[in-house]
Design an enzyme around this catalytic site. Structure first.
Site, PDB file in Angstrom:
ATOM      1  N   GLU A  98      -5.754  31.138 -12.902  1.00  0.00           N
ATOM      2  CA  GLU A  98      -4.623  31.813 -12.276  1.00  0.00           C
ATOM      3  C   GLU A  98      -3.776  32.547 -13.319  1.00  0.00           C
ATOM      4  OE1 GLU A  98      -3.830  29.262  -8.262  1.00  0.00           O
ATOM      5  OE2 GLU A  98      -2.910  28.502 -10.071  1.00  0.00           O
ATOM      6  N   CYS A 111       2.311  35.532 -17.181  1.00  0.00           N
ATOM      7  CA  CYS A 111       1.976  34.190 -17.656  1.00  0.00           C
ATOM      8  C   CYS A 111       0.460  34.051 -17.616  1.00  0.00           C
ATOM      9  CB  CYS A 111       2.667  33.166 -16.758  1.00  0.00           C
ATOM     10  SG  CYS A 111       2.319  31.480 -17.233  1.00  0.00           S
ATOM     11  N   CYS A 118      -7.096  21.651 -17.905  1.00  0.00           N
ATOM     12  CA  CYS A 118      -6.415  21.235 -19.133  1.00  0.00           C
ATOM     13  C   CYS A 118      -6.694  19.759 -19.373  1.00  0.00           C
ATOM     14  CB  CYS A 118      -4.909  21.456 -18.988  1.00  0.00           C
ATOM     15  SG  CYS A 118      -4.017  21.183 -20.527  1.00  0.00           S
ATOM     16  N   CYS A 122      -0.114  16.374 -18.783  1.00  0.00           N
ATOM     17  CA  CYS A 122       1.343  16.235 -18.753  1.00  0.00           C
ATOM     18  C   CYS A 122       1.706  15.824 -17.326  1.00  0.00           C
ATOM     19  CB  CYS A 122       2.024  17.536 -19.143  1.00  0.00           C
ATOM     20  SG  CYS A 122       1.559  18.060 -20.795  1.00  0.00           S
ATOM     21  N   CYS A 125       2.961  18.223 -14.523  1.00  0.00           N
ATOM     22  CA  CYS A 125       2.260  19.513 -14.392  1.00  0.00           C
ATOM     23  C   CYS A 125       1.043  19.384 -13.480  1.00  0.00           C
ATOM     24  CB  CYS A 125       1.840  19.990 -15.779  1.00  0.00           C
ATOM     25  SG  CYS A 125       0.729  21.390 -15.750  1.00  0.00           S
ATOM     26  N   CYS A 346       6.480  27.416 -12.653  1.00  0.00           N
ATOM     27  CA  CYS A 346       6.068  26.724 -13.863  1.00  0.00           C
ATOM     28  C   CYS A 346       5.503  25.337 -13.540  1.00  0.00           C
ATOM     29  CB  CYS A 346       7.303  26.591 -14.727  1.00  0.00           C
ATOM     30  SG  CYS A 346       6.905  26.191 -16.386  1.00  0.00           S
TER      31      CYS A 346
HETATM   32  S1  SF4 Z   1       1.920  21.507 -19.201  1.00  0.00           S
HETATM   33 FE1  SF4 Z   1       0.046  21.416 -17.948  1.00  0.00          FE
HETATM   34  S2  SF4 Z   1      -1.234  23.122 -18.643  1.00  0.00           S
HETATM   35 FE2  SF4 Z   1       0.358  22.782 -20.207  1.00  0.00          FE
HETATM   36  S3  SF4 Z   1      -0.574  21.363 -21.683  1.00  0.00           S
HETATM   37 FE3  SF4 Z   1       0.486  20.059 -20.200  1.00  0.00          FE
HETATM   38  S4  SF4 Z   1      -1.067  19.578 -18.629  1.00  0.00           S
HETATM   39 FE4  SF4 Z   1      -1.842  21.297 -19.827  1.00  0.00          FE
END
Ligand code: SF4
Length: 365
Positions: A98, A111, A118, A122, A125, A346
């Site tokens: 995306e 962005c 990933c 996190c 996220c 975000c």
């Molecule tokens: S914020 Fe999301 S995309 Fe960015 S490093 Fe952490 S898990 Fe990965």
């Protein structure tokens, strides 16, 4: 058929020259021809060799035989009621990524994703709940910008460009795909092509300490750190890569970051999570932690996603937090939430959503 043809997008000017020479398309004294090609690719955004009128007909034909100029396929394109746009793009191998465009009064920010999925998980996220599939190539990274420029009629590059800023803040950890992101950033800032100011290209990392200094030495850009907590215990939980690169080491790397100065302050991103990291004490700790670093702190109201474990802090808490930071002399803007209705805000990107929906449909149907 494109399999045995080389994708020109993502190669440096030097690499294009070398490839043209090696294939016998130009002679070594004709490097200006690769510059002409570069101009068409990155200043004008041309994808059709036949329209490259400053290139001789004969060379155009040979270029067509050996090369392609690729763009990812648009799987879906959504426009938010606040005019934020999100493209779901399909890559050659069927993977999805995306890219989000956020128009503001004085600038337009794209962005860009650097990985499919990933690894870093996190906790706030949505992308982190998707497994890492692979790194993107330089071509796939730069193509997100080229495709957005095509769609926004943002060619040729001029003063009133619609995309003025790039943030490597989409899906993935860019410093875990170092070389490809570096190549893409260099092409974005190239003075003969896209010509984006290096002050307007921001690499955002969750804190891959050894690569931060390397990046600062090698690439001219701004740096943003996804901080989100002021002690290791909490950061280990919210940003688990902290277990490998704890706060002490991360802050040390920021202090030593070679490009840190007042004109290129480091941005610390701080997501506001209700009852988790949003007290006045947290704000004071944050100020102490980064003291002496030329910095600004972006406060990001948490954007919820399906089954997310957090809530966003109240407006009052965010204001109190921001005031403490401002009083300590740092800029502390509260980021406006954009594109929430299309899951483009975000931390909300997750390309597998479509695949999941399809498989759910199959399972249910
Ligand atoms: S914020 Fe999301 S995309 Fe960015 S490093 Fe952490 S898990 Fe990965």
């Amino acid at each position: 058929m494109t399999e045995d043809k080389i994708d020109l997008i993502g190669l440096s000017l030097e690499e294009i020259s070398e490839t043209l020479i090696n294939k016998g398309l130009i002679q070594s004294k004709e490097k200006f021809r690769s510059k002409q090609l570069w101009h068409w690719l990155y200043f004008r955004g041309e994808t059709d060799f036949d329209k490259m009128t400053t290139v001789s007909k004969d060379l155009r034909k040979k270029l067509k035989d050996h090369f392609v100029i690729q763009r990812p396929k648009i799987k879906s394109h959504q426009i938010s009621k606040d005019r934020t746009q999100k493209w779901l793009l399909e890559l050659n191998d069927g993977n999805l990524i995306e890219t989000v465009f956020i128009p503001e009064e004085n600038r337009g920010t794209l962005c860009v994703s650097s990985q499919v999925g990933c690894t870093l998980n996190c906790k706030f996220c949505f992308t982190g709940t998707q497994k890492l599939v692979r790194n993107l190539t330089s071509s796939e990274i730069i193509s997100q910008l080229l495709l957005a420029k095509d769609n926004l009629s943002d060619w040729p590059n001029g003063k009133d460009r619609k995309i003025s800023n790039i943030v490597f803040m989409g899906m993935g950890e860019p410093l875990y795909n170092y070389e490809n992101v570096k190549n893409a950033a260099e092409i974005m800032g190239d003075k003969e092509g896209i010509q984006l100011s290096t002050k307007r290209i921001t690499l955002s990392t969750s804190g891959i300490v050894p690569e931060i200094i390397k990046w600062g030495n090698e690439v001219d850009s701004r740096l943003a750190i996804s901080l989100h907590a002021t002690n290791d215990e909490l950061r280990n939980d919210i940003v688990p890569i902290n277990k490998k690169f704890p706060l002490k080491d991360l802050i040390k790397a920021c202090r030593e970051y070679p490009r840190s100065k007042n004109s290129k302050r480091i941005t610390f991103e701080y997501v506001m999570l209700k009852g988790v990291n949003d007290t006045a004490q947290d704000a004071r700790k944050l100020v102490k932690l980064i003291s002496g670093i030329p910095a600004k702190i972006n406060l990001i109201p948490f954007n919820p996603w399906p089954n997310s474990p957090y809530e966003c802090s109240s407006k009052e808490e965010i204001k109190k937090f921001s005031d403490i930071i401002k009083n300590a002399g740092y800029a502390s803007p509260v980021r406006k939430t954009r594109g929430q209705d299309i899951m483009a805000a975000c931390g909300q990107l997750k390309s597998s959503s479509i695949k999941i929906r399809k498989s759910e449909l199959r399972a249910n149907g």
